[in-house]
Write a protein that holds these residues in place. Sequence first.
Motif, PDB file in Angstrom:
ATOM      1  N   ILE A  40      18.936 -56.344 -15.475  1.00 28.94           N
ATOM      2  CA  ILE A  40      18.184 -55.670 -14.369  1.00 28.94           C
ATOM      3  C   ILE A  40      19.687 -55.965 -13.416  1.00 28.94           C
ATOM      4  CG2 ILE A  40      17.229 -57.176 -12.818  1.00 28.94           C
ATOM      5  CD1 ILE A  40      15.580 -55.814 -11.964  1.00 28.94           C
ATOM      6  N   CYS A  41      20.061 -55.245 -12.670  1.00 31.20           N
ATOM      7  CA  CYS A  41      20.738 -55.003 -11.129  1.00 31.20           C
ATOM      8  C   CYS A  41      20.197 -54.862  -9.993  1.00 31.20           C
ATOM      9  CB  CYS A  41      22.010 -53.530 -11.689  1.00 31.20           C
ATOM     10  SG  CYS A  41      22.839 -53.610  -9.668  1.00 31.20           S
ATOM     11  N   PHE A  42      20.124 -55.237  -8.879  1.00 29.07           N
ATOM     12  CA  PHE A  42      19.441 -55.637  -8.116  1.00 29.07           C
ATOM     13  C   PHE A  42      19.983 -54.804  -6.534  1.00 29.07           C
ATOM     14  CE2 PHE A  42      18.870 -59.712 -10.390  1.00 29.07           C
ATOM     15  CZ  PHE A  42      17.559 -59.883 -10.373  1.00 29.07           C
ATOM     16  N   GLU A  80      18.864 -63.285 -11.226  1.00 29.64           N
ATOM     17  CA  GLU A  80      19.459 -63.373 -12.511  1.00 29.64           C
ATOM     18  C   GLU A  80      19.799 -61.694 -12.838  1.00 29.64           C
ATOM     19  OE1 GLU A  80      20.182 -66.058 -14.608  1.00 29.64           O
ATOM     20  OE2 GLU A  80      18.955 -67.439 -13.480  1.00 29.64           O
ATOM     21  N   CYS A  81      21.084 -61.161 -12.650  1.00 28.31           N
ATOM     22  CA  CYS A  81      21.171 -60.124 -13.326  1.00 28.31           C
ATOM     23  C   CYS A  81      21.720 -59.976 -14.402  1.00 28.31           C
ATOM     24  CB  CYS A  81      22.050 -59.530 -11.597  1.00 28.31           C
ATOM     25  SG  CYS A  81      23.727 -59.792 -11.986  1.00 28.31           S
ATOM     26  N   LEU A  82      22.338 -58.153 -14.142  1.00 29.69           N
ATOM     27  CA  LEU A  82      23.428 -57.851 -15.667  1.00 29.69           C
ATOM     28  C   LEU A  82      23.955 -58.544 -15.798  1.00 29.69           C
ATOM     29  CD1 LEU A  82      22.616 -54.984 -17.259  1.00 29.69           C
ATOM     30  CD2 LEU A  82      24.811 -54.398 -15.911  1.00 29.69           C
ATOM     31  N   ARG A  83      24.919 -58.958 -15.165  1.00 30.10           N
ATOM     32  CA  ARG A  83      26.097 -60.137 -15.563  1.00 30.10           C
ATOM     33  C   ARG A  83      26.327 -61.301 -15.247  1.00 30.10           C
ATOM     34  NH1 ARG A  83      30.440 -56.229 -13.247  1.00 30.10           N
ATOM     35  NH2 ARG A  83      31.850 -57.941 -14.575  1.00 30.10           N
ATOM     36  N   LYS A  84      24.840 -62.028 -15.603  1.00 32.81           N
ATOM     37  CA  LYS A  84      24.131 -63.101 -15.487  1.00 32.81           C
ATOM     38  C   LYS A  84      23.780 -63.154 -17.006  1.00 32.81           C
ATOM     39  CE  LYS A  84      24.432 -64.553 -11.423  1.00 32.81           C
ATOM     40  NZ  LYS A  84      23.062 -65.379 -10.123  1.00 32.81           N
ATOM     41  N   THR A 117      27.305 -49.320 -14.403  1.00 34.48           N
ATOM     42  CA  THR A 117      25.876 -50.103 -14.940  1.00 34.48           C
ATOM     43  C   THR A 117      25.624 -51.045 -13.191  1.00 34.48           C
ATOM     44  OG1 THR A 117      26.672 -51.487 -15.803  1.00 34.48           O
ATOM     45  CG2 THR A 117      24.832 -49.764 -17.110  1.00 34.48           C
ATOM     46  N   CYS A 118      26.662 -51.522 -13.280  1.00 33.32           N
ATOM     47  CA  CYS A 118      26.883 -52.456 -12.269  1.00 33.32           C
ATOM     48  C   CYS A 118      28.073 -52.228 -11.178  1.00 33.32           C
ATOM     49  CB  CYS A 118      27.657 -53.827 -12.883  1.00 33.32           C
ATOM     50  SG  CYS A 118      28.376 -55.054 -11.498  1.00 33.32           S
ATOM     51  N   PRO A 119      27.475 -52.303  -9.426  1.00 34.86           N
ATOM     52  CA  PRO A 119      28.519 -51.217  -8.931  1.00 34.86           C
ATOM     53  C   PRO A 119      28.648 -52.409  -8.031  1.00 34.86           C
ATOM     54  CG  PRO A 119      26.207 -50.968  -7.969  1.00 34.86           C
ATOM     55  CD  PRO A 119      26.212 -52.071  -9.860  1.00 34.86           C
ATOM     56  N   SER A 120      29.319 -53.731  -8.755  1.00 31.34           N
ATOM     57  CA  SER A 120      29.694 -54.816  -7.759  1.00 31.34           C
ATOM     58  C   SER A 120      31.522 -54.734  -7.666  1.00 31.34           C
ATOM     59  CB  SER A 120      29.652 -55.950  -8.186  1.00 31.34           C
ATOM     60  OG  SER A 120      31.081 -56.079  -9.625  1.00 31.34           O
ATOM     61  N   VAL A 121      32.346 -55.265  -7.031  1.00 32.97           N
ATOM     62  CA  VAL A 121      33.231 -54.607  -6.340  1.00 32.97           C
ATOM     63  C   VAL A 121      34.266 -55.443  -7.141  1.00 32.97           C
ATOM     64  CG1 VAL A 121      32.993 -52.789  -4.967  1.00 32.97           C
ATOM     65  CG2 VAL A 121      33.872 -55.110  -3.652  1.00 32.97           C
ATOM     66  N   GLN A 139      32.146 -60.748  -6.267  1.00 32.26           N
ATOM     67  CA  GLN A 139      31.396 -61.298  -4.536  1.00 32.26           C
ATOM     68  C   GLN A 139      30.134 -60.930  -4.715  1.00 32.26           C
ATOM     69  OE1 GLN A 139      31.757 -63.523  -2.224  1.00 32.26           O
ATOM     70  NE2 GLN A 139      33.668 -64.548  -3.679  1.00 32.26           N
ATOM     71  N   CYS A 140      29.184 -59.778  -5.699  1.00 34.43           N
ATOM     72  CA  CYS A 140      28.274 -59.425  -4.909  1.00 34.43           C
ATOM     73  C   CYS A 140      27.759 -60.134  -4.757  1.00 34.43           C
ATOM     74  CB  CYS A 140      28.014 -58.855  -7.195  1.00 34.43           C
ATOM     75  SG  CYS A 140      26.044 -57.924  -6.561  1.00 34.43           S
ATOM     76  N   TRP A 141      26.734 -60.271  -3.951  1.00 37.61           N
ATOM     77  CA  TRP A 141      25.821 -61.363  -3.144  1.00 37.61           C
ATOM     78  C   TRP A 141      24.513 -61.570  -3.823  1.00 37.61           C
ATOM     79  CZ3 TRP A 141      25.943 -58.865   1.888  1.00 37.61           C
ATOM     80  CH2 TRP A 141      25.076 -57.793   2.144  1.00 37.61           C
ATOM     81  N   TYR A 142      24.129 -60.624  -5.171  1.00 34.35           N
ATOM     82  CA  TYR A 142      22.757 -61.242  -6.065  1.00 34.35           C
ATOM     83  C   TYR A 142      23.537 -62.074  -7.076  1.00 34.35           C
ATOM     84  CZ  TYR A 142      20.199 -57.217  -3.534  1.00 34.35           C
ATOM     85  OH  TYR A 142      20.179 -56.040  -2.151  1.00 34.35           O
ATOM     86  N   PHE A 143      24.516 -61.429  -7.034  1.00 35.32           N
ATOM     87  CA  PHE A 143      25.184 -62.300  -8.401  1.00 35.32           C
ATOM     88  C   PHE A 143      25.774 -63.588  -7.678  1.00 35.32           C
ATOM     89  CE2 PHE A 143      29.383 -63.841 -10.923  1.00 35.32           C
ATOM     90  CZ  PHE A 143      28.872 -63.988 -11.810  1.00 35.32           C
TER      91      PHE A 143
HETATM   92  S1  SF4 Z   1      24.922 -55.966 -12.105  1.00 34.76           S
HETATM   93 FE1  SF4 Z   1      23.921 -55.180  -9.399  1.00 34.76          FE
HETATM   94  S2  SF4 Z   1      23.244 -57.422  -9.251  1.00 34.76           S
HETATM   95 FE2  SF4 Z   1      24.817 -57.825 -10.621  1.00 34.76          FE
HETATM   96  S3  SF4 Z   1      26.556 -57.744  -9.878  1.00 34.76           S
HETATM   97 FE3  SF4 Z   1      26.367 -55.840 -10.765  1.00 34.76          FE
HETATM   98  S4  SF4 Z   1      26.582 -54.996  -9.008  1.00 34.76           S
HETATM   99 FE4  SF4 Z   1      25.405 -57.193  -8.536  1.00 34.76          FE
END
Ligand code: SF4
Lengths: 342, 803
Positions: A134-136, A126-130, A152-156, A116-120
């Motif tokens: 980068i993580c925004f 285009e973040c790490l998980r894509k 590296t990714c603080p999404s929940v 659910q991360c709003w950047y994702f």
């Molecule tokens: S890497 Fe950063 S921007 Fe991408 S899903 Fe994880 S918390 Fe969100």
Amino acid sequence: MNQFVLVDCTTVDGALSQLKDGSVVKAAGVDLLDRMKNGTTTPSRLVNIRNISALRGIHPSPEGVTIGALTTLTEISEHPLLQSHYTILTDACGTVATPHIRNMATLGGNLLQELQCWYFRSEEYECLRKGKEICFAFSGLNQYHAIMDYGTCPSVAPSTSAVALLGLNASVELTSAKRGKRMVAIKDLYVHPDANPTKFTVLEPDELLTAVMIPQPAKGTRSAYQKYGEKQSNDWAIADAGVVLEMDGNVCRKAAIVMGSASPVVRHAPEAEAMLAGKPITEEIARAAGKAAMQGAPLQTAMQGAQPLSMNAYKVQMFPIAIYRTILLAAGQMGRDPSAAS
Amino acid sequence: MATTKIPSSTGVSPDAAQDMAGDGMKTVMMPVGVPGYTLRQEPRTMPATQPPVLPINADLKFIGKSPERWDGPAKVSGRARYTADIQLPGMLYAKFVDATVPHAKVISVDTSEAEKVAGVKGVFVIENLLGSAKLLNPSLEVSKYPIVRYAGQPIAAVAATNPQIAEDAAKLVKVKYDVMPFVVDMDQARRADAPMVFPGPANQAGTAGGGGGAADVPQTGNIHGPSVHTRGDIEQGFKDADVVVEEHYTTQVQVHNALESHGVVADWKPDLLTVWASTQGTASVREGLAGFFNLPKSQVRVITEFMGGGFGAKFGPGNPGVVAAALSKQTNAPVRLMLDRKEEQLSVGNRPSSDQTLRIGAKKDGTLTAIHLVSYGTAGCGTGAGCAGPATNMYKYASLRTEESDIFTNAGPATAFRAPGHPQGAFALEQTIDELANRLGMDPLDLRDKIDENSARRVEREIVRNSAIWKSRHATPNVDHGHIKRGVGVGQAVWYRNISMDSAAEVRVHQDGSVEVLSAVQDIGGGLKTVMAQILSEQFGVPPQQVSVKIGDTNYPVGPNSGGSVTTASLTPAVRDAAWNAAQNFLASIAPALGAQPDDLVLANGEVSSKSGKFQPISFRSAAAKMNTSEVSAQARRIPDYDRKAYETYGGVDVAEVEVDMEIGLIRVKRILAVHDCGRPMNPKQTMNQINGGVIQGMSYALYENRLIDSDYGLMVNANLDRYQIAGSREIPQIEVQLIQSYIGQSSTDASGIGEPGGIIGTPAAIANAFYNATGVRIRSLPMTPAVVLAALANTSQQKETA
Ligand code: SF4
Ligand SMILES: Cc1cc2nc3c(=O)[nH]c(=O)nc-3n(C[C@H](O)[C@H](O)[C@H](O)COP(=O)(O)OP(=O)(O)OC[C@H]3O[C@@H](n4cnc5c(N)ncnc54)[C@H](O)[C@@H]3O)c2cc1C
């Protein structure tokens, strides 16, 4: 939304044979269509499994209960046997989103929904998980992000049902045409971003999640789940707690305490669990357990304890309260919290 | 700043009444005041042609009652046609190409790939952008295409035979940007070294709904202002004060998010451009399109049969309107262009943020000696963030100084939003007044009695004082023990009696007994159609369902744009005057056949009777059959208020009861008591509906809503209805609306508007004051989320007010 081909299936075998050429499974589509509309997923082919009636239903047995992957969250939350024996699960499923969404959303889809991360969820980021670098969230807007064990990714972890199922020691049944069925414990279902940023679960592209199996709870088990957000309707958890207590009278033999929106992968709070084991449940000990949960030893990363980001220190205040109130709810010492989503 | 008054397009010159003085006038007694409190008769002078004075609501049959919504069945059955329901033969679907960067010069727009897609019929590239502020000296920027000043700014649009093709093709339009440094955070934008949103002074005009900012002000960097207003000697005012309270407040950007998105269906034909629009002003759309395309107004027709909400963001054609019309012209086909949710959040307006420092000086007895407000706010790449309205117009004071500045940022331009500037301004003012009451050891209602001269609000405070909710208020803050603390607080609203003279209606009576009323005015959801039917019912004695209401079409007599809460106040007198005149024409037309003089005839209870008993009463229908022509009609247009000066402002008093979970940081609003006035309530139920909506939108603003833009990338992260938090059903408290009748003797219906004063202005402040009453801690920042609440509670030591 892009144009796509929709293949409608009514049997498991039929669906499995269609899982090819980058096809994406659609259950109720609540999560999937949302990602297609915001442009973050652009599948050319959807395999609709929604009409496979064999995958829908709640089947109790002496070993526990098996729930078909297409059973809706409403069917689960309103099931009398589940309500009495697996309260944590009916609580959890009953607080997801809104009644309309729960009437549609399936258990399988809820477990496998993406972040659910709003950047994702924005096509522009285009973040790490894509698969990017980068993580925004670290330097950006992170008020709803993780406070523990994020690396590296603080999404929940988005799935509320997963919190309950982890607390209940459940497993999922994954089925593929080639390899048949395999069972995976909920604790092994999710892939931590530090292990592999672009693979969210161990599910393979040719696999369907066909069922969820929950073992029979031990005698004297009481459980509960509560979710706290900014709003009660239509909102996500900021802090939540799933609690399963195996009780001998007022003494807790064994406890499971699970948090969803604290970290990228749903996790136990072993420090809190240890605190309750062998003790009578009191407000004092429940509060202490809540605090202990924030000391959390690293499970998936090297991060010790809660380490809030720039905007989410308040979550570190909320979690202990969510945990202590839910322990008391499970123990029957406090009513359902009017501040929690219901 | 458009804070003291809504701009003149919706106002009436106070002197207009004088033009009519002299012959042809009459002076009659009218009900004035609040029944049960202050009702009396006062003389009013008006044109002799005005219909007889209406008695108070209790003595009427249809006006002031609450018949069911005239168009309710059409709405609930789905028969009602909204703009997106319009289907025309050969209609194309258009989709915008939106900027993906917050600040850039567009070097080129390559549409060739999109044009090749089968089903694509036209691509239009915008060269003249609407909405944003405009550079005073355009030569500071040389660019073929509009400079991109916010992510989501429309750049081009594609029209295709179905929406899917249009969407796919829009992705193929290649925009080449020369990106520029940007700034989206207001505090960063204020710094001297911040990237400049505009290379020189720029102004944004308001719309028919208000908004827009001051034009003749200095501009330094991104700071547009201050616009300074003074009254009296402010230095002396503070010298005279026994107590001075100074506080700092911030509020967020709120997005309108009406249920129906912005959009039009445009059908360009050689001698007529017809546009179905989701608009608050059919007149404003016609004017905008005629101006943009240089067409005579008579060749532009705008239709709004039903409308799904606007809150101030839907005036004029906007970019969707002109682009759809241009594409229709280009493709020779009707074109539909409806925005999606993301575009709604980015490019069609918002309520600006605010950063206010408010300083108030008072005597020991509460008398205000000085008010000094310094405010900043960002309206994105527009202006209109001023919020001095409440400070300027709510209370009596000896001196005032307001300094309002806009800060340009690379975000979508603001536009009028339900009571522009007022929820922000009242959030600061009403908390400061509450704090002042504390300092003076006065009850907050007593202090307001001392400083508030508005007679209706005085009655409203009396109602509050006697209410159960107010009586349950703790006299001192922070009384409850335990983790839930309860509090009650009050917040007042001030608004203005805005009248649009572009308000006309025609009433027709047909020989078959049917009656209809026509006006170009639109019903934006408040229930105007029902009210118009009630007025005809009152006049002709037939039930509202038997009246035809035809509105929302510029083919009919001109109607007001629905901004500034003008509609009911402006249009209903024209409707009543037209109905009265049509009724006189009707009676004259049937009198010969009845062998009576017209003035011997009475229209009531669905019948025509004779005062002198010349004949037995006959039904309205059989009387109509005796008309000497197949139709009689009359048109009327709004005449100026009878005695405007005495009633420039009105308002309301909102009370909130909250429970605060001190550990979780959650505020739950349990009850709202909203006590309001709007002249004569034409339909109390619909009026209360409006107030309910205002209360809900106000609490949603106070607790949840927040447009969030990432300051590193300049893109909004919650441009949806999932993460843009809006109050849902479970958040809604018990709302009690006490609507008073407050007769002011100003027009033939004596109605005022309620859309803006009702709820959205007073509720956020009432919630904040209730929070203080519960906890003894002030929250001076919106929205009051758990994060903000927990932070405020953690700071308690610094926050204590001396009571
Ligand atoms: S890497 Fe950063 S921007 Fe991408 S899903 Fe994880 S918390 Fe969100
Ligand atoms: C406003 C809002 C609030 C919400 N709040 C919450 C909340 O508080 N808690 C919460 O948990 N959720 C919440 N949700 C999310 C919602 O519960 C999920 O989107 C929903 O449960 C997904 O189920 P679905 O059946 O629609 O899955 P789909 O959208 O159909 O599928 C989701 C994903 O799982 C895959 N998939 C689905 N079923 C299978 C299967 N059987 N085998 C293999 N792959 C499969 C799909 O390919 C897809 O990638 C919220 C959603 C909204 C819109």
